[in-house]
Enzyme design. Structure first.
Site, PDB file in Angstrom:
ATOM      1  N   HIS A 461       4.410  79.917  44.233  1.00  0.00           N
ATOM      2  CA  HIS A 461       4.609  80.965  43.226  1.00  0.00           C
ATOM      3  C   HIS A 461       5.631  81.988  43.708  1.00  0.00           C
ATOM      4  O   HIS A 461       6.610  82.280  42.999  1.00  0.00           O
ATOM      5  CB  HIS A 461       3.271  81.639  42.929  1.00  0.00           C
ATOM      6  CG  HIS A 461       3.348  82.743  41.920  1.00  0.00           C
ATOM      7  ND1 HIS A 461       3.014  82.580  40.602  1.00  0.00           N
ATOM      8  CD2 HIS A 461       3.735  84.053  42.044  1.00  0.00           C
ATOM      9  CE1 HIS A 461       3.187  83.722  39.948  1.00  0.00           C
ATOM     10  NE2 HIS A 461       3.627  84.636  40.807  1.00  0.00           N
ATOM     11  N   GLU A 462       5.408  82.539  44.878  1.00  0.00           N
ATOM     12  CA  GLU A 462       6.308  83.581  45.372  1.00  0.00           C
ATOM     13  C   GLU A 462       7.695  83.014  45.669  1.00  0.00           C
ATOM     14  O   GLU A 462       8.703  83.715  45.503  1.00  0.00           O
ATOM     15  CB  GLU A 462       5.721  84.265  46.603  1.00  0.00           C
ATOM     16  CG  GLU A 462       4.397  84.979  46.351  1.00  0.00           C
ATOM     17  CD  GLU A 462       4.447  85.990  45.202  1.00  0.00           C
ATOM     18  OE1 GLU A 462       5.554  86.525  44.920  1.00  0.00           O
ATOM     19  OE2 GLU A 462       3.409  86.234  44.576  1.00  0.00           O
ATOM     20  N   HIS A 465       9.754  83.084  42.555  1.00  0.00           N
ATOM     21  CA  HIS A 465      10.411  84.388  42.388  1.00  0.00           C
ATOM     22  C   HIS A 465      11.651  84.482  43.279  1.00  0.00           C
ATOM     23  O   HIS A 465      12.700  84.996  42.863  1.00  0.00           O
ATOM     24  CB  HIS A 465       9.448  85.515  42.766  1.00  0.00           C
ATOM     25  CG  HIS A 465       8.430  85.855  41.724  1.00  0.00           C
ATOM     26  ND1 HIS A 465       8.748  86.123  40.417  1.00  0.00           N
ATOM     27  CD2 HIS A 465       7.070  86.009  41.822  1.00  0.00           C
ATOM     28  CE1 HIS A 465       7.645  86.419  39.739  1.00  0.00           C
ATOM     29  NE2 HIS A 465       6.618  86.356  40.568  1.00  0.00           N
ATOM     30  N   HIS A 468      14.639  82.831  41.876  1.00  0.00           N
ATOM     31  CA  HIS A 468      15.217  83.630  40.795  1.00  0.00           C
ATOM     32  C   HIS A 468      16.189  84.670  41.355  1.00  0.00           C
ATOM     33  O   HIS A 468      17.223  84.973  40.744  1.00  0.00           O
ATOM     34  CB  HIS A 468      14.081  84.312  40.022  1.00  0.00           C
ATOM     35  CG  HIS A 468      14.419  84.695  38.622  1.00  0.00           C
ATOM     36  ND1 HIS A 468      13.515  85.334  37.804  1.00  0.00           N
ATOM     37  CD2 HIS A 468      15.541  84.565  37.879  1.00  0.00           C
ATOM     38  CE1 HIS A 468      14.072  85.562  36.624  1.00  0.00           C
ATOM     39  NE2 HIS A 468      15.303  85.113  36.640  1.00  0.00           N
TER      40      HIS A 468
END
Length: 672
Positions: A461-462, A465, A468
């Site tokens: 998940h992290e 990010h 991105h």
């Protein structure tokens, strides 16, 4: 002595000189950076030349370069490696930084120049990206109160300063409660716990300077304790301490802070002409309105609640069979749910952890990025801001892309949770600047560190990010990386989690930390078969929090948030044995800043998209389909906020997402 925060950083990749920076350097660095920024802003506002994009918007983009650099280091360190000096400076800076922000956004001469450009925007010959940046600057100034006059403008500035002080206090109170609470465990208390939980408790004791094992409020320790401890009275003590963070009375109690924050947000919205804070906040998001958010959450709430109630009945039967009478309580759910998972799926999470070492999961996240986007990772020697931190240079075809830092272990100086931030954001204006991106987690230390499956999902998940930020390819920092609508920002992170469930990723990377053997196919099958297990519980605890957040802000601010919270939960019919994932006194997403205020729903809004986005790869017949990956990078990961989020989504997917994919992914479709 020269302040290292104010000198040119000439080391590799222009990384901050962490080894040279002392706490005493930050205050004078902020003073110098704020003075420089104020001078730059004043010069832009007073420029004798008529405004144009270069002398106004591009000048603003570069006006706070030194401040961005100093703040990028300080605020990352304050969350991940706090010290008393840093906490004191945080309290001192909160009103100062808010006052500076108000000075800028309420500067009448400056706003007049921006407004003049915006009114003539169709005649300026701007590129699409420049037009978007101009529009966003104008909107930011208006929403910050640039058009207010006299007492209303002064009141808006005062509200923002007070909110900054309260949010900082809320965060520090929460950290104080998490840091101060621990419970020593006797050898008898450890009975029935898997070895990985026992070792985690012993490591926590060493970290706290205790002679034996302790229980702390670190999620990576307390959740498995609640899952596996057969001692009900200890589970109750642990659970109640965990959910009481921020509500223990005394100096660290957050309840009064929450009430004042809600009242000030409502007043802020009224000054700007909105009915309430939710209407103000959501006007700039994909959802657009509180009703849209409520509709999504309630469509998910109903089937999730039915599933949770059916699960609660089964868990109650199991508890009664154990000779424990009475109602199933919140501290019982995880324990009996774990026993049920073993019984019904023949799946014991304790058998999974040896295959999920932290290093293996980092390797899996990196390898997935290599296969999707051609990224390569080379370890860097440091030093970084803490001995726990690891660093990598990220390249593609030999070309530098970014620096990625990973800070994975829990410690007393770190706030709870997991997050991604940028010490430096990507941009092209003023030279090609590549990002420095940090993932911060709170895993239990070990030799090696072994993760739960939820922890492994957090790694992915992290890192979503981080992608991105690292793959951002825009000219202006204002729209770089994760500078997107709040209910769009979780799309890359939640989408990336899907690759952890791709069988070939598990087969390649989930290997026993001692033998190197791959996870047996039978265990992979059980893991994937149990993928939607207990989703009634996890969905209900999340949606309850999201609805409380929404109702707090969609209407008059409650004088007593705790009473209002209870009223909302009664109205929803929250099952007895499930509580909010984040109760008000420790709801940092909502009260430690404005980021997720009236926006905690964003995870579910993004989940509607991420479930549909991964289906694009499935439709292509390959989880690593190159054409789909290229579209994902071009329209989502590299685009930042260069276009409205709904436009970027439609470019990628070609159709609007539906809630059905989310319900299917959570195993709730059949009960909808």
């Amino acid at each position: 002595m020269t302040n290292p925060l104010l000198t040119d950083w000439t080391g590799a990749f222009a990384l901050p000189p962490f080894a040279e920076i002392r706490d005493a350097d930050f205050a004078p660095a902020f003073d110098a950076a704020l003075a420089e920024a104020r001078a730059n802003i004043a010069a832009i506002a007073a420029a004798p030349e008529p405004p144009d994009f270069a002398n106004t918007i591009e000048a603003l983009e570069q006006a706070e370069r030194l401040l961005d650099r100093v703040a990028g280091v300080f605020y990352n360190l304050s969350g991940a490696d706090s010290t008393p000096a840093r906490e004191a400076l945080m309290r001192d800076l909160a009103p100062k930084m808010a006052a500076f922000s108000s000075e800028v956004t309420m500067n009448k001469a400056l706003f007049a120049r921006i407004d003049q450009l915006w009114q003539a925007r169709g005649t300026l010959g701007l590129s699409a990206e420049q037009a978007r940046v101009l529009d966003l600057y104008h909107k930011m100034f208006v929403r910050a109160g640039a058009a207010l006059e006299g007492p209303a403008a002064a009141r808006m500035a005062a509200i923002k300063e007070r909110l900054a002080v309260l949010s900082t206090a809320f965060s520090q109170n929460l950290l104080g409660d998490e840091r101060s609470w621990f419970r020593p465990l006797t050898e008898a208390d450890l009975e029935g716990l898997p070895e990985f939980v026992v070792e985690a408790a012993r490591e926590a004791g060493r970290e706290r300077g205790q002679e034996g094992p302790v229980l702390t409020l670190n999620r990576s320790l307390i959740v498995p304790f609640l899952q596996f401890s057969p001692k009900r009275e200890l589970r109750e003590i642990a659970y109640e301490a965990w959910v009481a963070r921020g509500a223990n009375g005394g100096e660290t109690d957050n309840r009064a802070h929450a009430a004042e924050i809600l009242a000030l947000r409502e007043e802020r919205a009224h000054l700007l002409g909105f009915a309430n804070f939710a209407a103000f906040k959501l006007d700039d998001e994909m959802a657009r309105s509180p009703d849209q958010v409520r509709d999504l959450l309630m469509r998910v709430w109903a089937p999730a609640k039915r599933k949770a109630e059916a699960d609660a009945a089964r868990l109650t039967e199991m508890m009664h069979a154990d000779g424990v009478n009475g109602d199933l309580e919140a501290w019982d759910w995880r324990y009996y749910s774990e026993k049920r998972r073993v019984a019904e799926f023949d799946f014991d999470e304790a058998l999974l952890k040896p295959y999920l070492s932290l290093d293996a999961m980092i390797g899996a996240a990196f390898d997935t990025a290599n296969r999707l986007f051609g990224l390569e990772f080379r370890a860097l020697p440091g030093p970084f801001y803490h001995p726990d931190v690891r660093g990598w240079e990220v390249t593609r075809k030999g070309v530098h892309v970014a620096v990625f830092l990973g800070d994975y272990f829990a410690r007393g100086s770190k706030r709870s949770g997991a997050w991604c931030s940028a010490m430096r954001s990507q941009k092209k204006l003023g030279g090609d600047t590549r990002a420095i991106v940090v993932n911060v987690c709170n895993f239990t230390r070990g030799a090696p560190a072994l993760l739960s499956y939820d922890d492994a999902r957090t790694v992915f998940h992290e890192f979503g990010h981080a992608l991105h930020q690292m793959l951002s390819d825009v000219t202006y920092q204002f729209i770089s990386g994760t500078s997107v609508a709040r209910d769009f920002v979780e799309l890359p992170s939640q989408l990336y989690e899907h690759w952890l469930e791709v069988p070939e990723v598990l087969q390649k990377h989930a290997r026993h930390y001692r033998t190197g053997e791959a996870m047996p196919q039978a265990l992979i099958d059980k893991l994937l078969a149990a993928g939607t297990y207990d989703q009634g519980f996890s969905t209900v605890e999340y949606v309850a929090s999201a609805l409380v957040d929404l109702e707090f802000h969609d209407g008059p601010a409650p004088q007593d948030p705790m009473a209002r919270q209870a009223e909302i939960l009664r109205g929803l019919g929250l099952p007895h044995a499930i509580r909010m994932r984040h109760a008000t006194p420790h709801f940092a997403h909502v009260f430690s800043g404005d980021g997720y205020s009236s926006g905690y729903y964003s995870y579910m809004w993004s989940e509607v998209m991420d479930a549909d986005a991964f289906e694009a790869f499935e439709e292509a017949g390959d989880a690593f389909d190159p054409a789909t990956a290229e579209k994902l990078e071009r329209f989502i990961l590299s685009a930042g906020g260069s276009r409205p989020a709904d436009e970027l989504w439609l470019e990628f997917r070609g159709k609007k997402p539906g809630v059905e994919a989310l319900l299917k992914g959570r195993g709730l479709l059949e009960t909808a």
